[in-house]
Design a protein around this motif. Structure first.
Motif, short mmCIF file in Angstrom:
data_model
loop_
_atom_site.label_atom_id
_atom_site.label_comp_id
_atom_site.label_asym_id
_atom_site.label_seq_id
_atom_site.Cartn_x
_atom_site.Cartn_y
_atom_site.Cartn_z
N LEU A 16 52.11 5.32 -27.88
CA LEU A 16 53.13 5.46 -26.83
C LEU A 16 52.81 4.62 -25.59
O LEU A 16 51.75 3.99 -25.49
N TYR B 195 54.72 -1.19 -25.17
CA TYR B 195 55.38 -0.25 -26.09
C TYR B 195 56.89 -0.56 -26.20
O TYR B 195 57.44 -0.64 -27.29
N TRP C 116 62.87 2.67 -16.40
CA TRP C 116 63.64 3.26 -17.50
C TRP C 116 64.92 3.89 -16.95
O TRP C 116 64.94 4.39 -15.81
N THR D 122 54.77 8.21 -21.17
CA THR D 122 55.01 8.19 -19.72
C THR D 122 56.05 9.24 -19.33
O THR D 122 56.15 9.61 -18.16
N1 SER Z 1 58.08 9.28 -24.70
C1 SER Z 1 57.81 7.88 -24.78
C2 SER Z 1 56.77 7.48 -23.82
O1 SER Z 1 56.73 8.08 -22.78
C3 SER Z 1 59.04 7.09 -24.48
O2 SER Z 1 59.79 7.01 -25.63
O3 SER Z 1 56.04 6.57 -24.08
#
Ligand code: SER
Length: 338
Positions: free
Chosen positions: A79, A153, A300, A205
């Protein structure tokens, strides 16, 4: 004669837990692959579990020789936060691992003249909004907007979406065979942050959402690493599993695109804290923003537009923000820790 089964990679992870429970209820034969031995709770629910690495091509080849996979749920990945600490390792696992599975699924589709359905969870991390002001003005972001990710990522996920589209529509396009059943059938979902009552994610994250709630349930103080106004889309695990199985089951002719946003609700961190306090009024939650992780969250989207999924395969979440906490998270987490 090969046995027919469903392959799940990263089976021990958050989504793997929810998905294996769901598929076991439907008596589906599941082959579970993970770096670690499969969680003991899950072991009786699968046909076979295998410890191994998606970078170990000979191991994957053996699995594809032994079983005929109707569906591959490729969940294994590093992640976003963890990936920033070792971007090259993340690239190997997230991209080369995916390529290995695409190659083998593609070869199996062509051998059997029957498409393997390859279901790939992508992420809101594929988006990259340049400033907070743009994020605030953007509202619900569509699949084709702001795809300039800042994290390894996010870049890996975006590229693998394209790789999947290539393998399912254009693979060896100069060769003679034109039978679409010889190609794999790649379908991808862009998930928001996920919250489960059973597991806490590692290395993401958007983890402040689930971490805050699980810490509150355990009676542990929690320092939230983003500002109170930080806003991201989220979804609870039963809806994430529902979307994966709905997309896997959708008739191919209904799908107008290979990648679909799915989402449920979009709270800011203060609203997550407030709703957590409704269930756990004693919880100690402080805001101690981490500049760099906050920067990723700011890039994001605050919300994503899942109209295409709703139109093409009738996607609809079961849980809005209130219901997610009242009917799923709060009771299940209380049972787990209290
Ligand atoms: N949950 C993921 C992350 O925080 C995002 O898709 O990396």
């Amino acid at each position: 004669m090969q046995e027919e089964a469903i392959l799940i990679t990263g089976a021990n992870g958050e989504i793997g837990h929810g998905l294996i429970h769901h598929l076991a209820k439907q008596n589906q034969a599941v082959i579970a692959l993970d770096l670690q031995p499969l969680d003991e709770v899950l072991q009786p629910l699968v046909l076979h579990w295998q410890t191994g690495d998606i970078l170990d091509f000979p191991l994957l080849e053996k699995l594809f020789e032994k079983y005929r996979f109707s569906v591959v749920f490729h969940l294994a990945s590093i992640l976003s936060t963890k990936a920033e600490h070792n971007p090259e390792l993340a690239h190997r696992v997230n991209v080369e691992g995916t390529l290995n599975l695409l190659r083998l699924s593609s070869a199996q589709s062509s051998r059997n003249h029957h498409s393997v359905r390859f279901i790939y969870p992508s992420s809101i991390a594929v988006y990259g909004l340049p400033t907070l002001a743009v994020k605030q003005a953007a509202g619900k972001v569509r699949e084709d907007q702001f795809t300039q990710p800042t994290t390894m990522y996010g870049i890996n996920k975006l590229y693998c979406e394209h790789l999947g589209r290539y393998y399912s529509k254009h693979y060896k396009q100069l060769a003679d065979s034109a039978n679409p059943d010889d190609l794999l059938d790649f379908r991808s979902l862009r998930f928001p942050g996920l919250i489960s009552s059973d597991t806490v994610p590692t290395g993401g994250t958007s983890d402040y959402g689930p971490e805050m709630l699980h810490a509150a349930a355990k009676g542990a103080p929690y320092n939230c690493f983003v500002r109170p106004d930080a806003r991201l889309p989220f979804m609870v695990m039963p809806d994430a599993v529902k979307s994966l199985v709905m997309l896997a089951a959708a008739p191919r002719e209904n799908l107008s695109q290979t990648v679909y946003n799915v989402t449920s609700f979009s709270p800011n961190a203060q609203e997550l804290k407030d709703i957590t306090l409704q269930t756990f009024p004693e919880a100690e939650i402080h805001f101690v923003p981490d500049h760099d992780r906050q920067g990723i969250v700011d890039s994001w989207p605050a919300d994503i537009d899942d109209t295409a999924a709703r139109q093409d395969w009738y996607w609809q979440p079961d849980y809005d923000f209130e219901r997610a906490f009242k009917d799923y998270l709060s009771p299940a987490i209380r049972r787990r820790y209290c």
